[in-house]
Design an enzyme around this catalytic site. Structure first.
Site, PDB file in Angstrom:
ATOM      1  N   CYS A  33      -0.328-120.171 -79.466  1.00 35.99           N
ATOM      2  CA  CYS A  33       0.813-120.364 -80.568  1.00 35.99           C
ATOM      3  C   CYS A  33       1.977-120.884 -80.067  1.00 35.99           C
ATOM      4  O   CYS A  33       3.029-121.318 -80.570  1.00 35.99           O
ATOM      5  CB  CYS A  33       1.170-118.744 -80.808  1.00 35.99           C
ATOM      6  SG  CYS A  33       1.678-117.953 -79.398  1.00 35.99           S
ATOM      7  N   ASP A  35       4.063-119.945 -77.432  1.00 31.43           N
ATOM      8  CA  ASP A  35       5.172-118.975 -76.994  1.00 31.43           C
ATOM      9  C   ASP A  35       4.933-118.859 -75.474  1.00 31.43           C
ATOM     10  O   ASP A  35       4.056-118.886 -74.990  1.00 31.43           O
ATOM     11  CB  ASP A  35       4.943-117.525 -78.011  1.00 31.43           C
ATOM     12  CG  ASP A  35       5.224-117.885 -79.197  1.00 31.43           C
ATOM     13  OD1 ASP A  35       5.574-118.981 -79.930  1.00 31.43           O
ATOM     14  OD2 ASP A  35       4.952-117.017 -80.206  1.00 31.43           O
ATOM     15  N   CYS A  59       7.893-115.408 -80.948  1.00 31.74           N
ATOM     16  CA  CYS A  59       7.676-114.668 -82.193  1.00 31.74           C
ATOM     17  C   CYS A  59       8.613-113.378 -82.095  1.00 31.74           C
ATOM     18  O   CYS A  59       8.784-113.048 -80.883  1.00 31.74           O
ATOM     19  CB  CYS A  59       6.446-114.592 -82.672  1.00 31.74           C
ATOM     20  SG  CYS A  59       5.454-113.336 -81.926  1.00 31.74           S
ATOM     21  N   CYS A 103       0.436-110.469 -78.958  1.00 31.76           N
ATOM     22  CA  CYS A 103       1.910-111.016 -78.345  1.00 31.76           C
ATOM     23  C   CYS A 103       2.161-110.050 -77.593  1.00 31.76           C
ATOM     24  O   CYS A 103       2.948-110.385 -76.347  1.00 31.76           O
ATOM     25  CB  CYS A 103       2.846-111.109 -79.712  1.00 31.76           C
ATOM     26  SG  CYS A 103       2.118-111.791 -81.006  1.00 31.76           S
TER      27      CYS A 103
HETATM   28 FE1  FES Z   1       2.751-116.232 -80.302  1.00 32.47          FE
HETATM   29 FE2  FES Z   1       3.448-113.885 -81.004  1.00 32.47          FE
HETATM   30  S1  FES Z   1       2.535-115.468 -82.200  1.00 32.47           S
HETATM   31  S2  FES Z   1       3.528-114.363 -79.010  1.00 32.47           S
END
Ligand code: FES
Length: 144
Positions: A33, A35, A59, A103
């Site tokens: 993702c 992140d 997120c 996450c």
């Molecule tokens: Fe990447 Fe939540 S979608 S940490």
């Protein structure tokens, strides 16, 4: 789909920021993702987490779990902080939707990475602490 607690920690995250001259800093990401989360720890001479701060480029669930994880480790010994799992953080938040479970791994692993950094700097061993991963996606199969 999010509990009130998740929304609360997402809208009003605790412990956002940086610690100057932190005892340990850990950064982990999730390549899937994109992140990224960074955790800063201030650990005193008795190996107690005096303060914890985080920066999360991610997120809402990642922000809520980093907020809750920092709350949960402040005041704990490094050994106890290591035992704060992503499951415990999720429970404290009243649960996360299944697609968001990964996450919460960011928070757990960022804490571990910061503890690892601290242990390296101090030349000590924290029992049960494994070398950190840069990408939590590598863990998904094992623990997700
Ligand atoms: Fe990447 Fe939540 S979608 S940490």
């Amino acid at each position: 789909m999010y509990t009130e607690k998740v929304m609360d920690h997402f809208m009003h995250p605790r412990n956002v920021g940086e610690i100057e001259d932190a005892s340990g800093v850990g950064t982990v990401g999730n390549a899937k993702c994109g992140d990224i989360m960074r955790i800063y720890l201030d650990i005193d001479e008795n190996q107690i987490v005096r303060d914890a701060k985080f920066k999360t480029f991610g997120c809402g669930a990642a922000i809520a779990t980093s907020s809750m994880a920092t709350e949960m480790i402040i005041g704990k010994t490094v050994q106890e902080a290591l035992e704060v799992t992503n499951k415990a953080v999720m429970e404290a938040l009243g649960g996360l939707p299944p697609v968001k479970v990964h996450c919460s791994l960011l928070a757990e692993q960022a804490v571990h990475a910061a503890l690892w950094d601290y242990a390296q700097k101090k030349g000590i061993v924290i029992e049960g602490l494994k070398p950190p991963v840069n990408d939590v996606d590598e863990l998904d199969e094992e623990e997700g």
